[in-house]
Design an enzyme around this catalytic site. Structure first.
Site, PDB file in Angstrom:
ATOM      1  N   CYS A 376      41.132  49.898  51.133  1.00 16.41           N
ATOM      2  CA  CYS A 376      41.723  50.327  49.858  1.00 16.41           C
ATOM      3  C   CYS A 376      41.556  51.840  49.830  1.00 16.41           C
ATOM      4  O   CYS A 376      42.042  52.527  50.737  1.00 16.41           O
ATOM      5  CB  CYS A 376      41.087  49.615  48.674  1.00 16.41           C
ATOM      6  SG  CYS A 376      39.283  49.540  48.700  1.00 16.41           S
ATOM      7  N   SER A 377      40.862  52.388  48.852  1.00 16.41           N
ATOM      8  CA  SER A 377      40.588  53.830  48.850  1.00 16.41           C
ATOM      9  C   SER A 377      39.287  54.115  49.591  1.00 16.41           C
ATOM     10  O   SER A 377      39.278  54.732  50.646  1.00 16.41           O
ATOM     11  CB  SER A 377      40.522  54.365  47.415  1.00 16.41           C
ATOM     12  OG  SER A 377      41.777  54.194  46.768  1.00 16.41           O
ATOM     13  N   ASP A 381      35.628  47.992  47.155  1.00 17.07           N
ATOM     14  CA  ASP A 381      36.038  47.139  46.040  1.00 17.07           C
ATOM     15  C   ASP A 381      37.059  46.093  46.484  1.00 17.07           C
ATOM     16  O   ASP A 381      36.706  44.979  46.826  1.00 17.07           O
ATOM     17  CB  ASP A 381      36.602  47.997  44.904  1.00 17.07           C
ATOM     18  CG  ASP A 381      35.533  48.807  44.193  1.00 17.07           C
ATOM     19  OD1 ASP A 381      34.472  48.234  43.899  1.00 17.07           O
ATOM     20  OD2 ASP A 381      35.742  50.007  43.944  1.00 17.07           O
TER      21      ASP A 381
END
Length: 606
Positions: A376-377, A381
């Site tokens: 993701c980034s 998460d």
């Protein structure tokens, strides 16, 4: 009363003595109430006070509240059955004063408490004499210990269990279970002192042909130094799930030859993978926007042997707002008249669907022999959601009671999901933008799978609820801090008890009686809005009408039958043992078997 009367007779000469007798009697009554408060080893009472609980279901209830260094405990008086509240202080997100000294109206002066577990509490006190000041100050201090220079309760607890839950997960053993290391993948201790990446675990699995120097170079081009490392390998086709953070492409579209070559090495570890699939959990627009802050995604011109797939899962802020909307429609009362439209407006199940759908795509690629990279980034998460759910679908071991604990320890705890930031353990800053229900969302996805495959999981719903309750409680060290390096620095394994010590001490309570062992079956849940349900027995469990409906008569009856089966099997073993003993004693004088002797050797139909 006899005790009080004797005091009157003995001390009737002075008013002071009478006062002391009343005081002693009152204290005795308090101690009687306090004796029923279930204190844990290391838990200490701080204050108790007469109070009115504004129950959203039954109206105002008079009683007494006890605050310890671990919990808020309320018990009603003069009500049968008694109304009780048992709230770990770690569950509290916010404490506010309700009304002022001049407030009018009954029960308008008191405290409002917002909790992290889908409920709010309201207490009323007498208005005269600043009666709430002491309880507010103490509650605020002990609910948010880190904001007041105090320790979390996990470091004060003196609980002892037979099993050491910290031994549940051993990374080397888990990788060996997967058949690693092998001729394509090796275990590296390069991060032993958290020098490569301070949010990764010390033990990593990387491609055999990538040197430690290669890994250092790749770390400079990945956000937070979170390089692509192996999470899981397919036992037959050798396709792998690897996880990482976004590349640091930036607005100028920077490239890094070492990173490009490293991803190609990952692709080449499996001959069936012609193109490496990179699953970017974010919506495309968000990934593009991240370029402005130095992040970005893998462009196909730079990574020619890879295909990029965006999974459109929204960020932590969207998820936080979605849960707030869900809480508004389920607590304290369910909005019956527009329930479906209200639920749809929260978008909660829509987010669950997107997370599950993404994990299904990851699992499907692996099943067909293609290796994947997931990010993701920052990779702590949505990445953790996708890798752990895909592994749950692919590997039946993670669907066992013990295997699920290993999965949480591995993909969430050791790989640095920011529990402290997302939950806000012991922190008074309830408006912190870093808070988000990412782990709750994952557990909800697991629950959806258990509903669709009721015989595939060895654990039951109670385990999922217990995990979430102690995610907030701060009773155990398991979910404290943001990463392994922070837990090591605070000596969590030395100074606190693991959640798994508690869970494994009562294994029978968390076992699914309908579980059927299947070793190679891959689960593909249906990620469709028609097949997804709101987890009522978690999100609406504080409503007494819902709580009455939680017990499954079928599950109870099945447990009774299992217990009966165990009883018959034990009886059978006893008969067989006594039969073999009698045979041994009569071995010198053998005689033909009687029908009753033969019956003991028959197998039961179980």
């Amino acid at each position: 009363m006899a005790e009080i009367e004797s005091c009157f007779v003995f001390n009737a000469s002075t008013k002071q003595s009478i006062f002391l007798c009343f005081q002693a009697s009152n204290e005795s009554l308090k101690m009687e109430l306090l004796a029923d408060v279930p204190l844990l080893p290391g838990e200490e009472r701080v204050i108790d006070k007469d109070i009115i609980y504004i129950c959203p279901f039954n109206g105002p209830v008079k009683g007494r509240v006890f605050i310890t260094n671990y919990r808020l405990f309320f018990r009603s008086v003069d009500v049968d059955p008694a109304v009780t509240l048992n709230v770990p202080l770690g569950v509290i997100s916010r404490v506010e004063k309700m009304g002022g000294a001049s407030s009018r109206g009954e029960n308008s002066y008191g405290l409002d408490i917002t909790c992290k577990d889908m409920r709010n509490l309201r207490f009323a006190l007498k208005q005269e004499g600043h009666s709430r000041r002491d309880i507010f100050d103490i509650l605020f201090r002990y609910a948010f210990p880190l904001s007041h220079g105090l320790q979390l309760f996990a470091f004060l607890s003196q609980e002892k269990y037979q099993e050491n839950g910290w031994t549940v997960y051993n990374p080397v053993q888990e990788f060996r279970r997967q058949g690693l290391p092998n001729d394509q993948w090796r275990i590296t201790f390069l991060n032993n002192n958290y020098e490569l990446c301070d949010t990764y675990p010390t033990i990593l699995v990387v491609p055999y042909s990538a040197s430690d120097e290669d890994l250092r170079k790749v770390a400079t081009f990945r956000s937070r130094g979170r390089i692509p490392v192996l999470s899981w390998i397919h036992p037959e086709n050798q396709a792998v799930i690897t996880r990482c953070s976004q590349p640091l492409v930036g607005m100028s579209g920077k490239r890094n030859r070492d990173d490009e070559r490293y991803l190609d090495i990952i692709r080449a570890t499996n001959k069936m993978t012609s193109k490496l699939t990179i699953f970017d959990a974010r919506p495309n627009v968000n990934a593009v926007a991240n370029k402005a802050t130095g992040g970005g995604y893998e462009g196909e011109d730079a990574y020619q042997n890879a295909e990029l797939v965006f999974l459109d899962i929204h960020n932590i802020h969207v998820m936080r707002e979605s849960l707030k909307k869900l809480k508004d429609i389920v607590y304290p009362n369910v909005e019956e008249s527009h329930w479906l439209s209200s639920l749809e407006s929260t978008h909660w199940l829509e987010h669950i669907k997107l997370v599950l759908s993404g994990a299904i795509q990851v699992a499907d690629k692996i099943s067909t022999g293609s290796s994947v990279v997931v990010h993701c980034s920052d990779g702590w998460d949505r990445t953790a959601q996708l890798t752990s759910l895909a592994m749950l679908m692919l590997d039946s071991y993670y669907r066992t009671f013990r295997g699920f604990q290993v999965l949480l320890e591995k993909e969430w705890i050791s790989f640095g999901h920011k529990f402290a930031s997302r939950i806000g353990h012991g922190d008074k800053n309830h408006a912190d933008a870093d808070r988000s229900p990412i782990f709750l969302q994952f557990i909800d996805c697991v629950w959806q799978m258990t509903k669709q495959f009721p015989t595939a999981f060895e654990f039951n719903e109670r385990l999922l609820v217990a995990v979430l309750d102690h995610l907030y409680s701060c009773r155990f060290g398991t979910f404290l801090y943001n990463c392994e390096s922070a837990r090591d620095a605070n000596e969590v394994k030395m100074k606190t008890v693991s959640l798994w010590s508690f869970i494994n001490s009562d294994r029978a309570s968390y076992i699914n009686p309908f579980y059927t062992v299947e070793f190679v079956h891959v689960l593909y849940p249906v990620a469709s809005m028609r097949h997804l349900e709101l987890w009522v027995s978690y999100y609406i469990r504080w409503n007494p009408r819902i709580r009455q409906q939680q017990h499954s008569p079928m599950e109870q009856r099945y447990k009774e039958l299992l217990a009966l089966k165990e009883q018959y099997l034990r009886k059978l073993e006893e008969l067989q043992l006594s039969d073999s003993t009698s045979h041994l004693s009569n071995s010198t004088a053998p005689s033909p078997s009687t029908p009753s002797q033969r019956v003991t050797h028959l197998q039961t139909p179980f």
